[in-house]
Design an enzyme around this catalytic site. Structure first.
Site, PDB file in Angstrom:
ATOM      1  N   THR A  98     -12.526  52.149   3.435  1.00  0.00           N
ATOM      2  CA  THR A  98     -11.692  51.151   4.103  1.00  0.00           C
ATOM      3  C   THR A  98     -12.298  50.814   5.460  1.00  0.00           C
ATOM      4  OG1 THR A  98      -9.393  50.553   4.634  1.00  0.00           O
ATOM      5  CG2 THR A  98     -10.081  52.779   5.228  1.00  0.00           C
ATOM      6  N   ASN A  99     -11.613  50.029   6.234  1.00  0.00           N
ATOM      7  CA  ASN A  99     -12.020  49.630   7.574  1.00  0.00           C
ATOM      8  C   ASN A  99     -10.934  50.025   8.558  1.00  0.00           C
ATOM      9  OD1 ASN A  99     -14.500  48.392   7.506  1.00  0.00           O
ATOM     10  ND2 ASN A  99     -13.697  46.341   7.234  1.00  0.00           N
ATOM     11  N   ALA A 100     -11.304  50.226   9.819  1.00  0.00           N
ATOM     12  CA  ALA A 100     -10.296  50.516  10.836  1.00  0.00           C
ATOM     13  C   ALA A 100      -9.644  49.196  11.254  1.00  0.00           C
ATOM     14  CB  ALA A 100     -10.949  51.184  12.033  1.00  0.00           C
TER      15      ALA A 100
END
Ligand code: C5P
Length: 210
Positions: A22-24
């Site tokens: 995922t991404n922050a």
């Protein structure tokens, strides 16, 4: 009144049923942009990955998980919208093979083969009609203005909002908005609600008044 589409939050690309890349991204900027749009009397559709923020009740929220799902929802809703703001941080890589059972540890590590996911804003930029506009975000650590401008052009954006990594999961943001010839049409900092209001003011001046 305009109908504004907002992509918001991260997406997930699963490795197996319980693990994902995922991404922050908290979705805070997307939620603040939605508030600003609604305060100006616009209609809002948010396409959001998994987040813990509360989106405004007046917005139509479509929840998705993967980048592919976000793209499909964005393509579905874009024809009814006047423009899109790409505030999401979609996961850029997807495992080439998704295991349907939890991967067991072998003591020998794990090698993943990743492929790039589709770019949602670039896709919408490529299919936008003459009356539609696309505003992208660029989170850059170096050569910020140059890289943001390259991104604006590659994704056929009408404006790009440049910010730095300090924006991630922060209540504040510092931004510049660049137009296609590289002019800085806005430079501002403040809380995310203040910055979202400033972005919407710029969109109204540059894209909605024409
Ligand atoms: O290339 P980069 O991820 O830095 O570009 C940021 C802009 O592109 C943001 O507006 C983001 O929402 C959008 N984006 C997208 N789909 C992706 C990756 C980024 O819409 N797969």
């Amino acid at each position: 009144m305009a109908h504004i589409l907002i992509t918001s939050g991260p997406t997930r690309q699963y490795i197996d049923p319980v693990r994902y890349l995922t991404n922050a991204s908290s979705g805070k900027m997307g939620a603040c942009l939605a508030d600003s749009c609604l305060n100006l009397g616009h209609q809002v559709t948010i396409i959001s990955g998994p987040v813990n923020v509360a989106y405004p009740e007046e917005a139509n929220v479509i929840n998705v998980s993967t980048t592919g799902e976000m793209l499909a929802a964005a393509r579905h809703h874009f024809p009814d919208a006047d423009g899109v703001i790409g505030a999401a941080a979609p996961c850029d890589y997807s495992p080439r093979i998704v295991q349907d059972q939890k991967i067991k540890k072998t003591g020998d590590g794990l090698t993943l083969h990743l492929e790039e996911t589709p770019d949602i804003i670039a896709t919408l930029g490529g299919i936008k009609l003459a009356h539609q506009w696309v505003v992208g975000f660029a989170l850059e650590t170096d050569d910020q203005r140059f890289r943001a401008l390259v991104k604006l052009e590659a994704k056929c954006c009408d404006l790009i909002v440049l910010n730095g990594p300090s924006a991630m999961d922060s209540p504040n943001n510092t931004i510049e908005i660049l137009d296609p010839v590289g002019t800085i049409v806005l430079a501002t900092k403040g809380t995310k609600p203040e910055v979202a209001d400033a972005i919407l003011q710029t969109i109204e001046q540059k894209l909605l008044s024409s």
